[in-house]
Design a protein around this motif. Structure first.
Motif, PDB file in Angstrom:
ATOM      1  N   PRO A  75       0.827  -1.210   0.000  1.00  0.00           N
ATOM      2  CA  PRO A  75       0.000   0.000   0.000  1.00  0.00           C
ATOM      3  C   PRO A  75       0.861   1.260   0.000  1.00  0.00           C
ATOM      4  N   THR A  76       0.415   2.268  -0.746  1.00  0.00           N
ATOM      5  CA  THR A  76       1.135   3.538  -0.777  1.00  0.00           C
ATOM      6  C   THR A  76       0.513   4.572   0.155  1.00  0.00           C
ATOM      7  N   SER A  77      -0.684   4.313   0.639  1.00  0.00           N
ATOM      8  CA  SER A  77      -1.323   5.196   1.624  1.00  0.00           C
ATOM      9  C   SER A  77      -2.378   4.404   2.378  1.00  0.00           C
ATOM     10  N   ILE A  78      -2.573   4.773   3.635  1.00  0.00           N
ATOM     11  CA  ILE A  78      -3.608   4.162   4.472  1.00  0.00           C
ATOM     12  C   ILE A  78      -4.350   5.293   5.161  1.00  0.00           C
ATOM     13  N   THR A  79      -5.629   5.444   4.867  1.00  0.00           N
ATOM     14  CA  THR A  79      -6.425   6.517   5.464  1.00  0.00           C
ATOM     15  C   THR A  79      -7.550   5.926   6.288  1.00  0.00           C
TER      16      THR A  79
ATOM     17  N   GLY B 257       7.651   3.098   5.818  1.00  0.00           N
ATOM     18  CA  GLY B 257       7.986   3.721   4.541  1.00  0.00           C
ATOM     19  C   GLY B 257       6.936   4.687   4.019  1.00  0.00           C
ATOM     20  N   LEU B 258       5.811   4.822   4.711  1.00  0.00           N
ATOM     21  CA  LEU B 258       4.737   5.699   4.241  1.00  0.00           C
ATOM     22  C   LEU B 258       4.771   7.068   4.921  1.00  0.00           C
ATOM     23  N   SER B 259       5.926   7.467   5.413  1.00  0.00           N
ATOM     24  CA  SER B 259       6.019   8.706   6.189  1.00  0.00           C
ATOM     25  C   SER B 259       5.769   9.956   5.360  1.00  0.00           C
ATOM     26  N   ASN B 260       5.943   9.900   4.041  1.00  0.00           N
ATOM     27  CA  ASN B 260       5.761  11.102   3.222  1.00  0.00           C
ATOM     28  C   ASN B 260       5.029  10.822   1.910  1.00  0.00           C
TER      29      ASN B 260
END
Length: 486
Positions: free
Chosen positions: A219-223, A258-261
């Motif tokens: 995943p590249t983002s988790i909302t 790794g999804l910090s930015n």
């Protein structure tokens, strides 16, 4: 209802549009869409009404003043007419269900109903339907329970009125999601590899680590997405919604450093967001690569059932809808509307669900205020009142309505005599127009309204037989985007 000198009802053609309270309700998009669907179906089944929800007219365009967007999904829903599939629901069944709804109507109960918890609507998706004769089928393959076998397209007797128009609803929601996507500030690549977890005010919390197994490989983002009600709501498990959401974010940040930015504008790709716009939330939920709906989350059902697929645009999305045996309403919903190729529905094992607690009344003694000192909206108090799982307060839970067979045998006069006095006089309702007072709207009115910034609303009713023009600015917008209205 108007009557002649001998007290017989006088039926005349009426032109109606949706009430602003329905159009602008940000807290209960699921129920409000069901209301619009019900009115749309009834409009096509009789020769006496001409209904268009026209919710676009209620948009306030005040984002710059308010500091946030509060557009509802009702306001961006195309107004093109929906014709029911008569193989799935015929006119006789619809008329009979109308009798049932009238027989069971309770003005006070409906006013006090906390609709954000509501799954069912008396006409569009009734709680009881004699022809609705099915039981869920399960198969192996569930991650934490039993995987539900869903139909691709519902067939009788597995139908309710909602079923007869659902393919049309899905197309309209797909279209609305696409149009609104350019203003949602979604993380980059959310449609390719992003995850959204939706939390309702009444969601049943499950363990934090259970979600990850439903995620895509990378995943590249988790909302974690919710409405503002999450700021005050207590879950059925006794936890505060926003605290549970924040614990999810903390857990995912550790699991995916790794999804910090990778979020919008280079912010963290793991975020908890409370969106004031149900239009924005539903747009993202429909278009995100993976949508996860925890148990007892009614406002997640329509987006999950409308997951987008567009081979040319490279969209291939999926939803995981989780349910529990004590509810079963999500399972019922998808047995009615199908969509098995985009949705996986799973009934969770009992040990995975935390112990349910009695809904607290703790907000009744709090003085909630906004940052500017104003009283909090009534909805923030309502979500913690003692209501059943359909949002009805204890004293106003509907009694058992007529069955379909009983309603067929009951005269209209008998039913109307019980409820006639409860309904407002149509002459006093600005959203109902009769032919003698109708004002014809010209294309020049539309052009003038759209020429100013922000566009102004046209508060004239529409005319059925306009030859070239569009009766409201909403119809003009629909035509431009190939969602033709009548």
């Amino acid at each position: 209802m108007n009557r002649d000198k001998t007290n017989n009802p006088i039926i005349t053609t009426m032109y109606t549009q949706e009430d602003d309270t329905v159009c602008m309700d940000w807290s209960s998009p699921h129920y409000r869409v069901l209301e619009i669907v019900a009115s749309s179906i009834l409009d096509r089944l009789n020769g006496y009404s001409r209904y268009r929800h026209d919710c676009y007219r209620s948009r306030t365009w005040d984002e710059a003043v308010m500091g946030y967007d509060r557009t509802t999904v009702q306001q961006i829903l195309p107004v093109a007419r929906m014709g029911p599939n008569h193989d799935l629901m015929n006119v006789s069944e619809a008329v009979t269900q109308c009798k049932i709804c009238l027989d069971n109507y309770d003005t006070v109960g409906e006013e006090r109903r906390v609709k954000t918890f509501a799954y069912h609507h008396c006409f569009a998706w009734p709680e009881a339907w004699e022809e609705h004769n099915w039981s869920p089928a399960f198969e192996a393959g569930g991650l934490y329970g039993q995987k539900v076998v869903l139909p691709h397209n519902a067939t009788k007797p597995n139908t309710v009125p909602l079923t007869s128009v659902f393919p049309q609803i899905r197309r309209r929601l797909n279209h609305a999601a696409k149009i609104f996507a350019n203003v949602t500030h979604a993380p980059p690549l959310e449609t390719d590899s992003g995850v959204i977890i939706w939390l309702d005010a009444g969601t049943t919390a499950i363990p934090l680590d259970a979600y990850i197994n439903y995620f895509p490989a990378s995943p590249t983002s988790i909302t974690v997405l919710s409405s503002p009600l999450c700021a005050a709501a207590l879950f059925p498990t006794g936890e505060k919604c926003y605290q549970y959401a924040e614990s999810l974010v903390d857990y995912f940040k550790v699991a995916y450093p790794g999804l910090s930015n990778t979020g919008f504008g280079g912010l963290s790709g793991v975020q908890f967001q409370m969106s004031t716009s149900s239009a924005g939330s539903w747009s993202r939920m429909i278009r995100a690569k993976t949508l996860i709906c925890p148990p007892t989350s009614p406002n997640c059902l329509f987006p999950a059932a409308s997951k987008d697929y567009d081979e040319k645009a490279g969209l291939d999305t999926h939803a995981y809808v989780l349910d529990i045996e004590s509810s079963g309403k999500a399972i019922e919903f998808f047995n009615l509307v199908g969509h098995w190729d985009r949705v996986t529905v799973e009934q969770l094992n009992i040990p995975l669900v935390r112990r349910l607690a009695e809904r607290s009344r703790y907000l009744a003694s709090l003085n909630l205020t906004t940052s500017t000192g104003e009283a909090a909206a009534e909805e923030f108090y309502e979500v913690n009142q003692m209501v059943n799982d359909e949002g009805y307060p204890d004293a106003h839970i509907p009694s058992a309505p007529l069955t379909q067979s009983a309603a067929r045998a009951t005269s209209w006069d008998t039913i109307l005599s019980n409820v006639d006095s409860e309904f407002p006089n149509n002459l006093n309702n600005e959203n109902v127009y009769s032919v003698p007072i109708e004002v014809r709207v010209k294309q020049a009115d539309i052009d003038d309204a759209l020429s100013v910034s922000p566009p102004k609303a046209i508060r004239k009713n529409y005319f059925q037989d306009i030859e070239d023009g569009k009766a409201t600015e909403e119809m003009a917008v629909d035509a431009e985007t190939s969602m033709d209205s009548r």
